[in-house]
Design an enzyme around this catalytic site. Structure first.
Site, PDB file in Angstrom:
ATOM      1  N   CYS A 146      23.961  -8.156  -2.172  1.00  0.00           N
ATOM      2  CA  CYS A 146      23.502  -9.537  -2.375  1.00  0.00           C
ATOM      3  C   CYS A 146      23.462  -9.821  -3.869  1.00  0.00           C
ATOM      4  CB  CYS A 146      22.109  -9.674  -1.768  1.00  0.00           C
ATOM      5  SG  CYS A 146      21.371 -11.298  -1.991  1.00  0.00           S
ATOM      6  N   HIS A 172      23.622 -13.527   6.968  1.00  0.00           N
ATOM      7  CA  HIS A 172      23.008 -13.114   5.688  1.00  0.00           C
ATOM      8  C   HIS A 172      22.529 -14.351   4.912  1.00  0.00           C
ATOM      9  CE1 HIS A 172      23.138 -10.503   1.843  1.00  0.00           C
ATOM     10  NE2 HIS A 172      22.881 -11.726   1.422  1.00  0.00           N
ATOM     11  N   GLU A 173      23.401 -15.343   4.805  1.00  0.00           N
ATOM     12  CA  GLU A 173      23.034 -16.534   4.015  1.00  0.00           C
ATOM     13  C   GLU A 173      21.931 -17.329   4.691  1.00  0.00           C
ATOM     14  OE1 GLU A 173      23.888 -16.444   1.072  1.00  0.00           O
ATOM     15  OE2 GLU A 173      25.437 -14.944   1.383  1.00  0.00           O
ATOM     16  N   HIS A 198      18.457 -16.059   4.085  1.00  0.00           N
ATOM     17  CA  HIS A 198      17.847 -16.412   2.796  1.00  0.00           C
ATOM     18  C   HIS A 198      16.932 -17.632   2.932  1.00  0.00           C
ATOM     19  CE1 HIS A 198      19.452 -13.780  -0.303  1.00  0.00           C
ATOM     20  NE2 HIS A 198      20.678 -13.911   0.153  1.00  0.00           N
TER      21      HIS A 198
END
Ligand code: CO
Length: 155
Positions: free
Chosen positions: A94, A136-137, A140
């Protein structure tokens, strides 16, 4: 366009929940343009608004396109995962956590509803690598970092 500073792990901002985007205006477009440039300079395949200090639900993913060298840049505003299935484990890193990589458990397939930068609604289903980048994004936006989902050997 401008390159923005990437918020690094340890900053409490990365652990906060982002809020919905409600204005699809020039300010949002400037943010997205800057996020893309920042992602490119940092050589990443995804970036989320909190990584540049903005707690709004906006992400950019560089998706793999079958049969093409070139990826697809996809902006997703207010993304919501509507379905997921299967499992995969792969190495992740990341831009906010330089130097750290680990194996992460992700769904093999995810479906997402989101808006584009003009507010129009879309839905897409991602598989394999693209499912990893999208989840993953989107994580966030809930203050989740990839290593929270680390798969430890022998477990
Ligand atoms: Co990340």
């Amino acid at each position: 366009m401008a390159i923005r500073d990437i918020v690094k792990d340890g900053d409490p901002l990365l652990r906060k929940h982002s809020r919905d985007v409600d204005k699809f205006d020039g300010k949002l477009h400037a943010l997205l343009n800057d996020m893309l440039q920042t992602m490119r300079i940092a050589d990443g395949v995804g970036i989320a608004a909190p990584q540049v200090g903005i707690l709004r639900k906006a992400v950019i993913c560089e998706l793999e396109v079958e049969g093409s060298e070139e990826g697809e840049i996809l902006e997703m505003i207010n993304p919501v995962i509507t379905a997921k299935s299967g499992e995969q484990v792969g190495m992740e890193g990341c831009l906010s956590v330089p130097g750290k990589h680990c194996e992460v458990l992700r769904p093999e397939k995810v479906s997402v509803e989101f808006q584009d930068r003009f507010g129009a609604k879309h839905s897409r289903t991602f598989v394999g690598f693209n499912a990893v980048v999208a989840s993953h994004e989107i994580d966030h936006l809930s203050g989740i970092l990839f290593y929270d989902k680390e798969v430890k050997e022998g477990k």
